[in-house]
Design a protein around this motif. Structure first.
Motif, PDB file in Angstrom:
ATOM      1  N   GLU A 311       0.798  -1.220   0.000  1.00 34.24           N
ATOM      2  CA  GLU A 311       0.000   0.000   0.000  1.00 34.24           C
ATOM      3  C   GLU A 311       0.834   1.275   0.000  1.00 34.24           C
ATOM      4  O   GLU A 311       1.969   1.303   0.463  1.00 34.24           O
ATOM      5  CB  GLU A 311      -0.914   0.015   1.232  1.00 34.24           C
ATOM      6  CG  GLU A 311      -0.182  -0.001   2.563  1.00 34.24           C
ATOM      7  CD  GLU A 311      -1.148  -0.147   3.732  1.00 34.24           C
ATOM      8  OE1 GLU A 311      -1.482   0.888   4.347  1.00 34.24           O
ATOM      9  OE2 GLU A 311      -1.549  -1.297   4.027  1.00 34.24           O
ATOM     10  N   ASN A 312       0.242   2.331  -0.556  1.00 36.26           N
ATOM     11  CA  ASN A 312       0.819   3.678  -0.552  1.00 36.26           C
ATOM     12  C   ASN A 312       2.274   3.684  -1.029  1.00 36.26           C
ATOM     13  O   ASN A 312       3.135   4.343  -0.442  1.00 36.26           O
ATOM     14  CB  ASN A 312       0.723   4.295   0.856  1.00 36.26           C
ATOM     15  CG  ASN A 312      -0.717   4.598   1.244  1.00 36.26           C
ATOM     16  OD1 ASN A 312      -1.498   5.078   0.424  1.00 36.26           O
ATOM     17  ND2 ASN A 312      -1.073   4.295   2.474  1.00 36.26           N
ATOM     18  N   GLY A 313       2.540   2.953  -2.097  1.00 34.84           N
ATOM     19  CA  GLY A 313       3.904   2.848  -2.600  1.00 34.84           C
ATOM     20  C   GLY A 313       4.185   3.826  -3.732  1.00 34.84           C
ATOM     21  O   GLY A 313       3.281   4.256  -4.440  1.00 34.84           O
ATOM     22  N   THR A 314       5.446   4.177  -3.862  1.00 32.18           N
ATOM     23  CA  THR A 314       5.892   4.914  -5.035  1.00 32.18           C
ATOM     24  C   THR A 314       6.197   3.892  -6.117  1.00 32.18           C
ATOM     25  O   THR A 314       7.057   3.037  -5.935  1.00 32.18           O
ATOM     26  CB  THR A 314       7.153   5.740  -4.725  1.00 32.18           C
ATOM     27  OG1 THR A 314       6.859   6.669  -3.682  1.00 32.18           O
ATOM     28  CG2 THR A 314       7.620   6.490  -5.969  1.00 32.18           C
ATOM     29  N   PRO A 315       5.493   3.945  -7.247  1.00 29.78           N
ATOM     30  CA  PRO A 315       5.665   2.866  -8.221  1.00 29.78           C
ATOM     31  C   PRO A 315       7.047   2.854  -8.862  1.00 29.78           C
ATOM     32  O   PRO A 315       7.612   3.902  -9.174  1.00 29.78           O
ATOM     33  CB  PRO A 315       4.586   3.161  -9.269  1.00 29.78           C
ATOM     34  CG  PRO A 315       4.306   4.619  -9.135  1.00 29.78           C
ATOM     35  CD  PRO A 315       4.488   4.930  -7.678  1.00 29.78           C
ATOM     36  N   VAL A 316       7.583   1.650  -9.024  1.00 32.21           N
ATOM     37  CA  VAL A 316       8.748   1.459  -9.883  1.00 32.21           C
ATOM     38  C   VAL A 316       8.269   1.649 -11.313  1.00 32.21           C
ATOM     39  O   VAL A 316       7.261   1.059 -11.724  1.00 32.21           O
ATOM     40  CB  VAL A 316       9.340   0.048  -9.693  1.00 32.21           C
ATOM     41  CG1 VAL A 316      10.426  -0.222 -10.731  1.00 32.21           C
ATOM     42  CG2 VAL A 316       9.882  -0.121  -8.288  1.00 32.21           C
ATOM     43  N   GLN A 317       8.962   2.490 -12.079  1.00 34.79           N
ATOM     44  CA  GLN A 317       8.554   2.800 -13.446  1.00 34.79           C
ATOM     45  C   GLN A 317       9.638   2.334 -14.421  1.00 34.79           C
ATOM     46  O   GLN A 317      10.794   2.729 -14.307  1.00 34.79           O
ATOM     47  CB  GLN A 317       8.326   4.309 -13.600  1.00 34.79           C
ATOM     48  CG  GLN A 317       7.289   4.853 -12.627  1.00 34.79           C
ATOM     49  CD  GLN A 317       7.104   6.357 -12.748  1.00 34.79           C
ATOM     50  OE1 GLN A 317       7.292   6.930 -13.824  1.00 34.79           O
ATOM     51  NE2 GLN A 317       6.725   7.003 -11.665  1.00 34.79           N
ATOM     52  N   ILE A 318       9.242   1.475 -15.344  1.00 37.18           N
ATOM     53  CA  ILE A 318      10.195   0.906 -16.296  1.00 37.18           C
ATOM     54  C   ILE A 318       9.755   1.225 -17.717  1.00 37.18           C
ATOM     55  O   ILE A 318       8.599   0.993 -18.088  1.00 37.18           O
ATOM     56  CB  ILE A 318      10.316  -0.621 -16.107  1.00 37.18           C
ATOM     57  CG1 ILE A 318      10.840  -0.940 -14.699  1.00 37.18           C
ATOM     58  CG2 ILE A 318      11.232  -1.225 -17.172  1.00 37.18           C
ATOM     59  CD1 ILE A 318      10.887  -2.419 -14.383  1.00 37.18           C
ATOM     60  N   ASP A 319      10.684   1.768 -18.496  1.00 37.76           N
ATOM     61  CA  ASP A 319      10.455   1.999 -19.920  1.00 37.76           C
ATOM     62  C   ASP A 319      10.838   0.714 -20.656  1.00 37.76           C
ATOM     63  O   ASP A 319      12.017   0.445 -20.882  1.00 37.76           O
ATOM     64  CB  ASP A 319      11.308   3.186 -20.392  1.00 37.76           C
ATOM     65  CG  ASP A 319      11.019   3.582 -21.841  1.00 37.76           C
ATOM     66  OD1 ASP A 319      10.725   2.687 -22.659  1.00 37.76           O
ATOM     67  OD2 ASP A 319      11.109   4.781 -22.163  1.00 37.76           O
ATOM     68  N   PHE A 320       9.824  -0.062 -21.035  1.00 42.99           N
ATOM     69  CA  PHE A 320      10.081  -1.364 -21.637  1.00 42.99           C
ATOM     70  C   PHE A 320      10.750  -1.215 -23.004  1.00 42.99           C
ATOM     71  O   PHE A 320      11.588  -2.035 -23.391  1.00 42.99           O
ATOM     72  CB  PHE A 320       8.775  -2.143 -21.749  1.00 42.99           C
ATOM     73  CG  PHE A 320       8.940  -3.607 -22.061  1.00 42.99           C
ATOM     74  CD1 PHE A 320       9.995  -4.346 -21.531  1.00 42.99           C
ATOM     75  CD2 PHE A 320       8.020  -4.262 -22.867  1.00 42.99           C
ATOM     76  CE1 PHE A 320      10.141  -5.706 -21.814  1.00 42.99           C
ATOM     77  CE2 PHE A 320       8.148  -5.622 -23.147  1.00 42.99           C
ATOM     78  CZ  PHE A 320       9.216  -6.332 -22.629  1.00 42.99           C
ATOM     79  N   ASN A 321      10.407  -0.163 -23.750  1.00 44.34           N
ATOM     80  CA  ASN A 321      11.032   0.069 -25.050  1.00 44.34           C
ATOM     81  C   ASN A 321      12.542   0.239 -24.915  1.00 44.34           C
ATOM     82  O   ASN A 321      13.309  -0.292 -25.725  1.00 44.34           O
ATOM     83  CB  ASN A 321      10.442   1.309 -25.717  1.00 44.34           C
ATOM     84  CG  ASN A 321       9.340   0.957 -26.712  1.00 44.34           C
ATOM     85  OD1 ASN A 321       9.255  -0.175 -27.184  1.00 44.34           O
ATOM     86  ND2 ASN A 321       8.506   1.922 -27.035  1.00 44.34           N
ATOM     87  N   LYS A 322      12.969   0.981 -23.903  1.00 42.75           N
ATOM     88  CA  LYS A 322      14.401   1.201 -23.713  1.00 42.75           C
ATOM     89  C   LYS A 322      15.107  -0.112 -23.406  1.00 42.75           C
ATOM     90  O   LYS A 322      16.205  -0.372 -23.909  1.00 42.75           O
ATOM     91  CB  LYS A 322      14.647   2.211 -22.590  1.00 42.75           C
ATOM     92  CG  LYS A 322      14.348   3.644 -22.986  1.00 42.75           C
ATOM     93  CD  LYS A 322      14.759   4.605 -21.871  1.00 42.75           C
ATOM     94  CE  LYS A 322      14.528   6.056 -22.295  1.00 42.75           C
ATOM     95  NZ  LYS A 322      14.924   6.999 -21.220  1.00 42.75           N
ATOM     96  N   TRP A 323      14.478  -0.950 -22.571  1.00 43.90           N
ATOM     97  CA  TRP A 323      15.099  -2.232 -22.254  1.00 43.90           C
ATOM     98  C   TRP A 323      15.180  -3.112 -23.496  1.00 43.90           C
ATOM     99  O   TRP A 323      16.196  -3.766 -23.743  1.00 43.90           O
ATOM    100  CB  TRP A 323      14.340  -2.943 -21.138  1.00 43.90           C
ATOM    101  CG  TRP A 323      15.018  -4.210 -20.721  1.00 43.90           C
ATOM    102  CD1 TRP A 323      16.087  -4.332 -19.879  1.00 43.90           C
ATOM    103  CD2 TRP A 323      14.707  -5.537 -21.170  1.00 43.90           C
ATOM    104  NE1 TRP A 323      16.462  -5.656 -19.767  1.00 43.90           N
ATOM    105  CE2 TRP A 323      15.630  -6.411 -20.545  1.00 43.90           C
ATOM    106  CE3 TRP A 323      13.747  -6.070 -22.011  1.00 43.90           C
ATOM    107  CZ2 TRP A 323      15.616  -7.791 -20.751  1.00 43.90           C
ATOM    108  CZ3 TRP A 323      13.722  -7.448 -22.223  1.00 43.90           C
ATOM    109  CH2 TRP A 323      14.647  -8.284 -21.594  1.00 43.90           C
ATOM    110  N   ALA A 325      15.531  -2.150 -26.409  1.00 46.44           N
ATOM    111  CA  ALA A 325      16.563  -1.595 -27.286  1.00 46.44           C
ATOM    112  C   ALA A 325      17.974  -1.876 -26.776  1.00 46.44           C
ATOM    113  O   ALA A 325      18.957  -1.504 -27.429  1.00 46.44           O
ATOM    114  CB  ALA A 325      16.361  -0.091 -27.432  1.00 46.44           C
ATOM    115  N   GLY A 326      18.080  -2.542 -25.628  1.00 47.95           N
ATOM    116  CA  GLY A 326      19.389  -2.939 -25.128  1.00 47.95           C
ATOM    117  C   GLY A 326      19.882  -2.200 -23.908  1.00 47.95           C
ATOM    118  O   GLY A 326      20.983  -2.477 -23.409  1.00 47.95           O
ATOM    119  N   ASN A 327      19.086  -1.267 -23.382  1.00 45.88           N
ATOM    120  CA  ASN A 327      19.473  -0.527 -22.176  1.00 45.88           C
ATOM    121  C   ASN A 327      19.114  -1.336 -20.936  1.00 45.88           C
ATOM    122  O   ASN A 327      17.931  -1.613 -20.692  1.00 45.88           O
ATOM    123  CB  ASN A 327      18.765   0.825 -22.134  1.00 45.88           C
ATOM    124  CG  ASN A 327      19.165   1.720 -23.290  1.00 45.88           C
ATOM    125  OD1 ASN A 327      20.241   2.299 -23.291  1.00 45.88           O
ATOM    126  ND2 ASN A 327      18.298   1.812 -24.291  1.00 45.88           N
TER     127      ASN A 327
END
Length: 347
Positions: A311-323, A325-327
């Motif tokens: 609860e009440n968490g700061t979400p982990v945000q992942i850019d799947f496109n960047k991953w 692409a090899g990042n």
């Protein structure tokens, strides 16, 4: 209040090699030990047919069978036990009347996964296969399954439990979620797949693709129908004859969700709405198999994936496109707080 953690695993390569890496991960956790009692108690009661299971996977997703074989090589378990625990065909583990809530905004899918912590893997996977099937991001369920996620074609998926009445031979929900992400590039293809594969029990599957086409597919072992609403809890609106006897709580949660959401709602506000208990969509009924373990959100257009444990968490945000692409990611785990002492299956 208990602090909980999920590992983040990333992998690029074949399904067999993913199975090998998954097996290595399992050997570093307590997942196998925590499920050993259930295996001993229930295995003799179920007629497992490894040949039948192999055949059904050859029909729909032969590469996932290779993943199972890779796991077997590391775990050194009989194929019957691999099929029993990780193939998720015909066999339904102990399942109570769980929760889950999904809302489709204008360009995102947000959902609460409500279930029992002792069944939760505590593993978040980014996978880019080189031998067939689409890339995927999301939390794993029962190791090889997915309870929600986003694939490399921009298709987001989640599911909600409906009931356990009159099961049939077929795939269980978390393998069906995996098949949707593995095989379908858009909502139309997901609807077609759901109409073709055999289903073990009754669920609603919710999808949104990169063109923002969306659907809620109501499925039982006997019937299927499609609606184009934007909210889903734990009762059918179309296949009402298939509903469980008690739907009061599900309908009340749906009413609270409808009252507090609209299609133009900002995704950050929507995430807070689902993740903050004061809005009464997040649930703390962990001992009743209906506590919110994670809140997830997927944006098919931008290929963003958000997740928070508890609860009440700061979400982990992942850019799947960047991953893709090899990042590589710069984080390997994330944590949160749940109001129970029940531990995850892998801990």
């Amino acid at each position: 209040m208990q602090k909980v953690q999920s590992d983040i695993m990333t992998f690029r390569g074949s399904h067999f090699d993913l199975g090998v890496e998954t097996g290595k991960w399992m050997k570093q956790t307590r997942l196998l030990q925590n499920r050993e009692k259930e295996w001993k108690k229930r295995l003799p009661r179920f007629d497992i047919d490894a040949n039948e299971t192999h055949s059904i996977f050859q029909t729909y997703a032969p590469q996932i069978w290779e993943e199972l074989i890779g796991m077997r090589e590391v775990l050194e378990l009989p194929i019957r036990q691999i099929v029993f625990n990780f193939a998720h065909y015909r066999f339904t583990p102990i399942k109570k009347d769980s929760g889950c809530t999904v809302f489709l905004g204008n360009d995102y899918l947000v959902r609460n996964y409500d279930y029992h912590p002792a069944t939760y893997d505590g593993r978040y996977l980014l996978y880019q296969p080189n031998d067939g099937g689409y890339a995927q991001i999301g939390p794993t369920s029962r190791v090889t399954g997915r309870m929600d996620g986003l694939n490399g074609e921009g298709l987001a998926m989640g599911y909600n439990f409906m009931h356990r009445k009159k099961p049939a031979n077929g795939f269980v929900c978390y393998m069906i979620g995996r098949l949707i992400l593995e095989l379908c590039k858009n909502t139309e293809e997901a609807i077609q797949l759901l109409s073709e594969i055999p289903h073990r029990s009754s669920f609603s599957y919710i999808m949104m693709d990169k063109n923002l086409n969306h659907a809620i597919v109501e499925v039982s072992p006997r019937d299927i129908n499609v609606r184009y609403d934007r909210t889903c809890t734990n009762h059918f609106k179309l296949l009402t004859h298939e509903n469980r006897n008690y739907t009061k709580e599900s309908k009340e949660r749906l009413a609270r969700t409808l009252k507090q959401t609209d299609i133009q709602m900002d995704k950050r506000k929507a995430f807070e709405l689902f993740n903050n208990p004061e809005y009464e969509i997040y649930s703390k009924l962990f001992s009743s198999w209906s506590g919110t373990i994670h809140t997830s959100m997927y944006n098919p257009e931008t290929m963003e994936a958000w997740i928070a444990l508890g609860e009440n968490g700061t979400p982990v945000q992942i850019d799947f496109n960047k991953w893709l692409a090899g990042n590589e990611l710069n984080i390997h785990s994330f944590d949160g707080y749940i109001d129970t002492e029940i531990q995850f299956a892998s801990k």
